[in-house]
Enzyme design. Structure first.
Site, PDB file in Angstrom:
ATOM      1  N   TYR A 282      34.958 -20.852  55.422  1.00 47.53           N
ATOM      2  CA  TYR A 282      35.370 -19.440  55.059  1.00 47.53           C
ATOM      3  C   TYR A 282      34.752 -18.613  53.938  1.00 47.53           C
ATOM      4  O   TYR A 282      34.454 -17.518  54.285  1.00 47.53           O
ATOM      5  CB  TYR A 282      37.022 -19.551  54.317  1.00 47.53           C
ATOM      6  CG  TYR A 282      38.048 -19.957  55.276  1.00 47.53           C
ATOM      7  CD1 TYR A 282      38.335 -19.328  56.561  1.00 47.53           C
ATOM      8  CD2 TYR A 282      38.837 -21.264  55.130  1.00 47.53           C
ATOM      9  CE1 TYR A 282      39.128 -20.116  57.328  1.00 47.53           C
ATOM     10  CE2 TYR A 282      39.632 -21.859  55.642  1.00 47.53           C
ATOM     11  CZ  TYR A 282      40.004 -21.187  56.915  1.00 47.53           C
ATOM     12  OH  TYR A 282      40.817 -21.658  57.865  1.00 47.53           O
TER      13      TYR A 282
ATOM     14  N   ARG B 229      46.541 -16.333  56.719  1.00 47.76           N
ATOM     15  CA  ARG B 229      45.225 -16.979  56.213  1.00 47.76           C
ATOM     16  C   ARG B 229      45.528 -16.773  54.763  1.00 47.76           C
ATOM     17  O   ARG B 229      45.169 -17.435  53.767  1.00 47.76           O
ATOM     18  CB  ARG B 229      43.871 -16.579  56.711  1.00 47.76           C
ATOM     19  CG  ARG B 229      42.972 -17.435  56.107  1.00 47.76           C
ATOM     20  CD  ARG B 229      41.653 -16.714  56.581  1.00 47.76           C
ATOM     21  NE  ARG B 229      41.244 -17.239  58.086  1.00 47.76           N
ATOM     22  CZ  ARG B 229      40.456 -16.549  58.650  1.00 47.76           C
ATOM     23  NH1 ARG B 229      39.425 -15.907  58.333  1.00 47.76           N
ATOM     24  NH2 ARG B 229      40.166 -16.928  60.064  1.00 47.76           N
TER      25      ARG B 229
ATOM     26  N   ASP C 230      24.344 -38.134  34.918  1.00 50.56           N
ATOM     27  CA  ASP C 230      23.705 -37.056  35.683  1.00 50.56           C
ATOM     28  C   ASP C 230      22.543 -36.214  34.899  1.00 50.56           C
ATOM     29  O   ASP C 230      21.620 -35.857  35.446  1.00 50.56           O
ATOM     30  CB  ASP C 230      24.639 -36.173  36.327  1.00 50.56           C
ATOM     31  CG  ASP C 230      25.669 -35.435  35.245  1.00 50.56           C
ATOM     32  OD1 ASP C 230      25.789 -35.967  34.085  1.00 50.56           O
ATOM     33  OD2 ASP C 230      26.356 -34.513  35.617  1.00 50.56           O
TER      34      ASP C 230
ATOM     35  N   HIS D 232      66.186  -5.966  50.057  1.00 45.78           N
ATOM     36  CA  HIS D 232      66.677  -7.348  50.452  1.00 45.78           C
ATOM     37  C   HIS D 232      66.553  -7.386  51.821  1.00 45.78           C
ATOM     38  O   HIS D 232      67.265  -8.295  52.786  1.00 45.78           O
ATOM     39  CB  HIS D 232      68.337  -7.151  50.214  1.00 45.78           C
ATOM     40  CG  HIS D 232      68.569  -6.521  48.871  1.00 45.78           C
ATOM     41  ND1 HIS D 232      68.651  -7.638  47.750  1.00 45.78           N
ATOM     42  CD2 HIS D 232      69.227  -5.564  48.492  1.00 45.78           C
ATOM     43  CE1 HIS D 232      69.098  -6.918  46.775  1.00 45.78           C
ATOM     44  NE2 HIS D 232      69.303  -5.663  47.056  1.00 45.78           N
TER      45      HIS D 232
ATOM     46  N   THR E 292      22.704 -31.420  23.466  1.00 43.37           N
ATOM     47  CA  THR E 292      23.506 -32.320  24.158  1.00 43.37           C
ATOM     48  C   THR E 292      23.861 -32.074  25.429  1.00 43.37           C
ATOM     49  O   THR E 292      23.419 -30.957  25.900  1.00 43.37           O
ATOM     50  CB  THR E 292      24.942 -32.396  23.463  1.00 43.37           C
ATOM     51  OG1 THR E 292      25.762 -33.595  23.725  1.00 43.37           O
ATOM     52  CG2 THR E 292      25.631 -31.003  23.422  1.00 43.37           C
TER      53      THR E 292
ATOM     54  N   SER F  26      47.427 -16.538  71.046  1.00 45.76           N
ATOM     55  CA  SER F  26      48.291 -17.888  71.177  1.00 45.76           C
ATOM     56  C   SER F  26      47.578 -18.664  72.371  1.00 45.76           C
ATOM     57  O   SER F  26      47.354 -17.926  73.358  1.00 45.76           O
ATOM     58  CB  SER F  26      49.645 -17.862  71.243  1.00 45.76           C
ATOM     59  OG  SER F  26      50.319 -18.986  71.873  1.00 45.76           O
TER      60      SER F  26
END
Length: 482
Positions: free
Chosen positions: A15, A300, A84, A156, A108, A286
């Site tokens: 994506y 999506r 790391d 509504h 650091t 579909s």
């Protein structure tokens, strides 16, 4: 093992844009660490640390961009040292032998990890803010185009008074403008951790400069300047406060709510056949039902917006449970949640750009639905018109009430069209206004100030909000109202 045998996140593989994925890539992360070490060395040398040579600086500068081989070497080194940052210090030192002894001098691990993260936050916002600007611009053009097209309103999800297609779009636009405001503020508030040492006291740097507090402050300011930031946070522990992550991700979470609401509206309108997202010529809706035109882009966006909203809880919880100067239980989750939030926001906005570039409106369907409901909404207009002709308000109310219930029964019980107006035309009581019915039923008289509100909002409010972002617009922006 083939790459197809390992899980990979759809956020980057399927994506998100290459531009956003690159920001959170391993190469960019480790190269940014090297850039931080380089600029720390430059600033330390400028302030009098003679142990840092010109050759060391030049070797570091020549190898800021880490190679594939070096990334692999660092992986091997990390397996040995289990750290790391130190693995990359050693790897960088092998590549730059003249600098091997001064890389990371006084620093650091959070000097590179935290400062790099803040750089990524800024750069990621610089990717998504222009996309949001263009979504707003495109949607604003749509609102102006349809500012006076009447459409049935819904409260509504039941038929309500008319509004316009353009006015409805302003409801989405207004929330997107708030998202833009919040993102810009979050982006511009970002500072760097700077040069603070192991627990934020700058003790190691004070030792390097033999107790010279002014030079330590100058070092902090110079490194921040070299990295292109306006300031460093004045107080930190070993890490910058994880509350900054809350501030950075909150606008993204809020965008998720805006995008979900907008795309849900479009999905509902698609079912009503009044409006739909773009549908490509060869797109398949579909695998079984060939006729379908599913709103997959809006679906999506809704799906990813829910994920985007949930990621805010990660940074909230992480900030809340930090102990004193730091704990390490923030590290693993931040590697996941922060990149995920920006990758997801990037995907949402890229999809919204596609949706707003080709929204399809079906005026005939809209008109038919209005005509089905408008007779009921016109009853008050009919009462007022009858009163002006000398009728009694109470008598008229009873007459229209009876006819309205009869018409409603035809619609609900028999599935027929709304015939209220025909009943009015066939009722002798209403004869005085028969000639006025077309005017009383003109949809444009039922939308109030929706067209005027829409035009002013887009040409003034939206235009003013986009004015500072003119360089990002890939289409003509709005003209400011005069």
């Amino acid at each position: 093992m083939s790459k197809y045998d390992k899980y990979s996140t759809p956020l980057s593989e399927r994506y998100a844009s290459d531009e956003m994925s690159k920001i959170f890539s391993l190469r960019n992360r480790f190269s940014t660490w090297r850039k931080l070490w380089l600029n720390l060395a430059i600033a330390e040398k400028e302030l009098g640390l003679d142990i840092i040579t010109d050759e060391a600086i030049e070797q570091m500068r020549a190898h800021v961009e880490i190679s594939d081989d070096e990334i692999e070497d660092a992986k091997i080194e990390e397996a040995i040292v289990r750290h790391d940052v130190m693995a990359h210090v050693h790897t960088f030192g092998k590549t730059c032998p003249a600098a091997a002894g001064i890389i990371h001098l006084g620093a650091t691990s959070c000097f590179v990890t935290d400062n790099a993260d803040l750089i990524f936050l800024r750069d990621a916002y610089d990717v998504i803010i222009p996309k949001l600007v263009n979504v707003i611009n495109r949607l604003g053009k749509f609102a102006l185009e349809y500012n006076d097209m009447p459409v049935l309103g819904w409260t509504h999800f039941q038929p309500a008074q008319l509004t316009t297609v353009g006015k409805r779009a302003t409801l989405w636009l207004q929330e997107l403008l708030w998202d833009l405001r919040n993102m810009e503020r979050a982006r511009n508030d970002l500072g760097l951790r700077g040069v603070k040492g192991t627990t934020g006291t700058q003790g190691s740097f004070l030792s390097l400069f033999h107790g010279n507090h002014d030079k330590v402050e100058e070092l902090d300011e110079r490194v921040v300047e070299l990295l292109g930031f306006g300031y460093a946070y004045p107080c930190t522990g070993q890490t910058y406060s994880r509350k900054i992550d809350i501030d950075a991700l909150a606008p993204l979470s809020s965008l998720g709510a805006t995008a979900h609401k907008m795309c849900t509206d479009i999905r509902l309108l698609a079912n009503l056949k009044e409006m739909e997202e773009p549908f490509e010529k060869s797109q398949i809706g579909s695998s079984a039902m060939a006729y379908k035109r599913n709103p997959m882009r809006c679906e999506r966006v809704c799906s990813l917006s829910r994920h985007l909203g949930s990621l805010y809880q990660d940074v909230f919880q992480t900030s809340a449970v930090q102990w004193f100067e730091r704990t390490l239980d923030d590290s693993a989750i931040r590697r996941i949640s922060i990149p995920s939030a920006f990758l997801t926001a990037d995907i949402v906005l890229s999809t919204l750009l596609n949706i707003t570039s080709g929204l399809v409106v079906y005026p005939k369907v809209i008109e038919r639905r209005i005509q089905a409901e408008l007779p009921f909404m016109a009853t008050e207009n009919i009462i007022m018109a009858m009163v002006e002709k000398g009728g009694s308000r109470q008598d008229c109310h009873e007459e229209i009430r009876v006819l309205s219930h009869q018409a409603a029964a035809q619609v609900k019980e028999h599935g027929r069209d709304n015939d209220l107006i025909e009943r009015v035309k066939n009722t002798e009581y209403f004869k005085p206004i028969w000639g006025d019915l077309d005017t009383l039923l003109d949809p444009s008289t039922f939308v109030g100030r929706a067209p005027q509100q829409t035009e002013k909002f887009v040409t003034v409010t939206v235009a003013n909000a986009l004015k500072p972002f003119a360089e990002y617009l890939n289409e003509d922006s709005f003209q400011l109202s005069v």
